[in-house]
Design a protein around this motif. Structure first.
Motif, PDB file in Angstrom:
ATOM      1  N   LEU A  37       0.828  -1.215   0.000  1.00 22.05           N
ATOM      2  CA  LEU A  37       0.000   0.000   0.000  1.00 22.05           C
ATOM      3  C   LEU A  37       0.857   1.258   0.000  1.00 22.05           C
ATOM      4  O   LEU A  37       0.533   2.238  -0.680  1.00 22.05           O
ATOM      5  CB  LEU A  37      -0.931  -0.015   1.221  1.00 22.05           C
ATOM      6  CG  LEU A  37      -2.044  -1.061   1.204  1.00 22.05           C
ATOM      7  CD1 LEU A  37      -2.820  -1.034   2.527  1.00 22.05           C
ATOM      8  CD2 LEU A  37      -2.988  -0.833   0.030  1.00 22.05           C
ATOM      9  N   HIS A  38       1.962   1.238   0.754  1.00 23.28           N
ATOM     10  CA  HIS A  38       2.870   2.385   0.763  1.00 23.28           C
ATOM     11  C   HIS A  38       3.497   2.593  -0.612  1.00 23.28           C
ATOM     12  O   HIS A  38       3.663   3.740  -1.069  1.00 23.28           O
ATOM     13  CB  HIS A  38       3.957   2.174   1.817  1.00 23.28           C
ATOM     14  CG  HIS A  38       4.962   3.286   1.862  1.00 23.28           C
ATOM     15  ND1 HIS A  38       4.685   4.538   2.368  1.00 23.28           N
ATOM     16  CD2 HIS A  38       6.263   3.337   1.434  1.00 23.28           C
ATOM     17  CE1 HIS A  38       5.753   5.307   2.261  1.00 23.28           C
ATOM     18  NE2 HIS A  38       6.728   4.596   1.703  1.00 23.28           N
ATOM     19  N   THR A  39       3.842   1.507  -1.280  1.00 25.26           N
ATOM     20  CA  THR A  39       4.410   1.613  -2.633  1.00 25.26           C
ATOM     21  C   THR A  39       3.388   2.163  -3.607  1.00 25.26           C
ATOM     22  O   THR A  39       3.714   3.005  -4.467  1.00 25.26           O
ATOM     23  CB  THR A  39       4.901   0.238  -3.098  1.00 25.26           C
ATOM     24  OG1 THR A  39       5.870  -0.262  -2.170  1.00 25.26           O
ATOM     25  CG2 THR A  39       5.512   0.321  -4.476  1.00 25.26           C
ATOM     26  N   LEU A  40       2.142   1.714  -3.488  1.00 28.54           N
ATOM     27  CA  LEU A  40       1.088   2.241  -4.351  1.00 28.54           C
ATOM     28  C   LEU A  40       0.900   3.732  -4.128  1.00 28.54           C
ATOM     29  O   LEU A  40       0.744   4.503  -5.083  1.00 28.54           O
ATOM     30  CB  LEU A  40      -0.213   1.489  -4.085  1.00 28.54           C
ATOM     31  CG  LEU A  40      -1.439   1.951  -4.871  1.00 28.54           C
ATOM     32  CD1 LEU A  40      -1.211   1.799  -6.371  1.00 28.54           C
ATOM     33  CD2 LEU A  40      -2.682   1.182  -4.435  1.00 28.54           C
ATOM     34  N   GLN A  41       0.939   4.163  -2.872  1.00 32.68           N
ATOM     35  CA  GLN A  41       0.812   5.590  -2.573  1.00 32.68           C
ATOM     36  C   GLN A  41       1.982   6.376  -3.151  1.00 32.68           C
ATOM     37  O   GLN A  41       1.797   7.453  -3.728  1.00 32.68           O
ATOM     38  CB  GLN A  41       0.735   5.799  -1.066  1.00 32.68           C
ATOM     39  CG  GLN A  41       0.613   7.263  -0.658  1.00 32.68           C
ATOM     40  CD  GLN A  41       0.678   7.453   0.846  1.00 32.68           C
ATOM     41  OE1 GLN A  41       0.970   6.517   1.580  1.00 32.68           O
ATOM     42  NE2 GLN A  41       0.424   8.663   1.309  1.00 32.68           N
ATOM     43  N   ALA A  42       3.199   5.840  -3.005  1.00 31.94           N
ATOM     44  CA  ALA A  42       4.375   6.542  -3.520  1.00 31.94           C
ATOM     45  C   ALA A  42       4.345   6.654  -5.037  1.00 31.94           C
ATOM     46  O   ALA A  42       4.874   7.615  -5.603  1.00 31.94           O
ATOM     47  CB  ALA A  42       5.645   5.819  -3.078  1.00 31.94           C
ATOM     48  N   GLY A  58      -1.337  11.560  -9.457  1.00 30.14           N
ATOM     49  CA  GLY A  58      -2.231  10.663 -10.162  1.00 30.14           C
ATOM     50  C   GLY A  58      -1.481   9.636 -10.982  1.00 30.14           C
ATOM     51  O   GLY A  58      -0.501   9.041 -10.529  1.00 30.14           O
ATOM     52  N   LEU A  59      -1.922   9.480 -12.227  1.00 32.13           N
ATOM     53  CA  LEU A  59      -1.317   8.492 -13.115  1.00 32.13           C
ATOM     54  C   LEU A  59      -0.219   9.076 -14.000  1.00 32.13           C
ATOM     55  O   LEU A  59       0.235   8.414 -14.941  1.00 32.13           O
ATOM     56  CB  LEU A  59      -2.395   7.867 -13.997  1.00 32.13           C
ATOM     57  CG  LEU A  59      -3.509   7.106 -13.254  1.00 32.13           C
ATOM     58  CD1 LEU A  59      -4.536   6.575 -14.242  1.00 32.13           C
ATOM     59  CD2 LEU A  59      -2.931   5.961 -12.420  1.00 32.13           C
ATOM     60  N   ASN A  61       2.883   9.593 -13.278  1.00 30.19           N
ATOM     61  CA  ASN A  61       4.117   8.802 -13.149  1.00 30.19           C
ATOM     62  C   ASN A  61       4.062   7.554 -14.027  1.00 30.19           C
ATOM     63  O   ASN A  61       5.069   7.155 -14.621  1.00 30.19           O
ATOM     64  CB  ASN A  61       4.336   8.405 -11.697  1.00 30.19           C
ATOM     65  CG  ASN A  61       4.637   9.603 -10.816  1.00 30.19           C
ATOM     66  OD1 ASN A  61       5.207  10.594 -11.264  1.00 30.19           O
ATOM     67  ND2 ASN A  61       4.250   9.519  -9.547  1.00 30.19           N
ATOM     68  N   TYR A  62       2.889   6.930 -14.099  1.00 31.80           N
ATOM     69  CA  TYR A  62       2.736   5.747 -14.936  1.00 31.80           C
ATOM     70  C   TYR A  62       2.895   6.107 -16.416  1.00 31.80           C
ATOM     71  O   TYR A  62       3.524   5.363 -17.181  1.00 31.80           O
ATOM     72  CB  TYR A  62       1.381   5.099 -14.701  1.00 31.80           C
ATOM     73  CG  TYR A  62       1.238   4.459 -13.344  1.00 31.80           C
ATOM     74  CD1 TYR A  62       1.462   3.090 -13.177  1.00 31.80           C
ATOM     75  CD2 TYR A  62       0.893   5.202 -12.225  1.00 31.80           C
ATOM     76  CE1 TYR A  62       1.342   2.492 -11.932  1.00 31.80           C
ATOM     77  CE2 TYR A  62       0.766   4.611 -10.968  1.00 31.80           C
ATOM     78  CZ  TYR A  62       0.993   3.258 -10.835  1.00 31.80           C
ATOM     79  OH  TYR A  62       0.873   2.669  -9.598  1.00 31.80           O
ATOM     80  N   ALA A  63       2.325   7.245 -16.818  1.00 28.86           N
ATOM     81  CA  ALA A  63       2.451   7.681 -18.208  1.00 28.86           C
ATOM     82  C   ALA A  63       3.902   8.006 -18.552  1.00 28.86           C
ATOM     83  O   ALA A  63       4.386   7.668 -19.643  1.00 28.86           O
ATOM     84  CB  ALA A  63       1.562   8.895 -18.458  1.00 28.86           C
ATOM     85  N   SER A  64       4.598   8.652 -17.609  1.00 28.18           N
ATOM     86  CA  SER A  64       5.999   9.002 -17.860  1.00 28.18           C
ATOM     87  C   SER A  64       6.871   7.760 -17.987  1.00 28.18           C
ATOM     88  O   SER A  64       7.755   7.687 -18.851  1.00 28.18           O
ATOM     89  CB  SER A  64       6.522   9.901 -16.738  1.00 28.18           C
ATOM     90  OG  SER A  64       5.792  11.102 -16.664  1.00 28.18           O
ATOM     91  N   LEU A  65       6.620   6.768 -17.133  1.00 30.67           N
ATOM     92  CA  LEU A  65       7.446   5.571 -17.174  1.00 30.67           C
ATOM     93  C   LEU A  65       7.205   4.785 -18.461  1.00 30.67           C
ATOM     94  O   LEU A  65       8.149   4.304 -19.090  1.00 30.67           O
ATOM     95  CB  LEU A  65       7.152   4.691 -15.957  1.00 30.67           C
ATOM     96  CG  LEU A  65       8.079   3.489 -15.797  1.00 30.67           C
ATOM     97  CD1 LEU A  65       9.475   3.944 -15.423  1.00 30.67           C
ATOM     98  CD2 LEU A  65       7.547   2.519 -14.747  1.00 30.67           C
TER      99      LEU A  65
END
Length: 298
Positions: A37-42, A58-59, A61-65
């Motif tokens: 859960l902490h990793t998901l929050q980070a 939000g998302l 970071n996912y888009a950038s990666l």
């Protein structure tokens, strides 16, 4: 009165069940659920600095990666690594187990020889293979020189670096998986072999029609372990290639470590970790919903 006693018995049984689950539940909560859960929050926060605290992203970071070409290169490396090392390790492990289970002279020595690579520490095994792969001085180059072949930088070429890592993994894991297959083979009733001989079945037919189906639970167990191992390799990369050259041998967990501790990019490392956890969860769901229904348990 009977209803009261029945309710009291049910409460005691429920309490007893929770007491049995308690230690495992506490450990899983502290070391699995809360860190996840902490990793998901980070992964949903921006990168913090001394002057700028992290905020909700939000998302993004996912888009950038996923827009980073290195991400797709690492993903391709890991898929190729898993697609090669898992079946090769399992097939070798099964073959070694069948041989070690046969009535051979010095059978104990054969089993020990197969299991020796597994007993070596990861760092020691990587340093051993570093001696094999050293250009000009390594054992592989010395052997190929006998046939007039030129020296090869096995770990320094993009074409061979990942394959060299795969060879180390297969060498290290096949003996470990062999132990599980050997233990499963020794639990098979000898009456099955006698019945197959009476029916005139060949050794190959007996292995294919009787042994392999009965080994399916062990095969599923080994497969899950091999899948997990395929995304957690990091020790060998530290010693042998450090993910190079040009990210040719970089795998997922090593990239997570690199982003978190070398580049101090915690959100990107958290995003990659979440994606790995989701992938492993999907694999586990497929295992429980599909493979278990097609597995024969004695």
């Amino acid at each position: 009165m009977i209803a009261v006693q029945s309710s009291h018995t049910q409460r005691l049984q429920s309490l007893y069940g929770w007491m049995l689950l308690g230690p495992a539940l506490i450990l899983l909560t502290l070391f699995a659920f809360l860190p996840a859960l902490h990793t998901l929050q980070a992964s949903l926060m921006t990168r913090s600095t001394a002057r700028r605290p992290s905020v909700f992203a939000g998302l993004d970071n996912y888009a950038s990666l996923t827009a980073d070409p290195v991400f797709w290169q690492v993903l391709g490396n890991n898929l190729l690594y898993a697609a090669v090392t898992i079946p090769v390790s399992m097939i070798l492990a099964l073959g070694m187990a069948l041989w070690a289970n046969a009535k051979l002279p010095a059978r104990g020595f054969v089993r020990c020889a197969y299991f020796t690579p597994t007993m070596l520490p990861m760092i020691a095994a990587a340093n051993l293979w570093l001696f094999f792969y050293t250009p000009g001085l390594g054992l592989l180059d010395r052997f190929t020189a006998l046939f007039g072949m030129a020296s090869t930088n096995w770990l320094g070429q993009p074409e061979t670096a990942l394959w060299a890592i795969m060879a180390v993994t297969v060498w290290k894991e096949a003996g470990f998986f062999m132990i599980f297959y050997l233990a499963a083979l020794q639990t098979l009733p000898p009456d099955l072999r006698d019945a197959a001989r009476i029916e005139g079945a060949s050794r190959w037919t007996y292995t294919r029609r009787v042994v392999l189906p009965l080994l399916m639970p062990t095969t599923i167990f080994i497969l899950i372990n091999a899948l997990i191992n395929s995304v957690k390799l990091i020790d060998h990369l530290f010693i042998l290639t450090k993910g190079g050259p040009n990210n040719a041998s970089k795998l997922a967990l090593y990239w997570v470590w690199e982003m978190a501790f070398a580049y101090l990019d915690t959100p990107a490392a958290a995003v990659m970790t979440v994606l790995l956890l989701v992938s492993l969860a999907l694999i586990a769901a497929i295992k429980f919903r599909w493979l278990d229904r097609r597995t024969h348990y004695q």
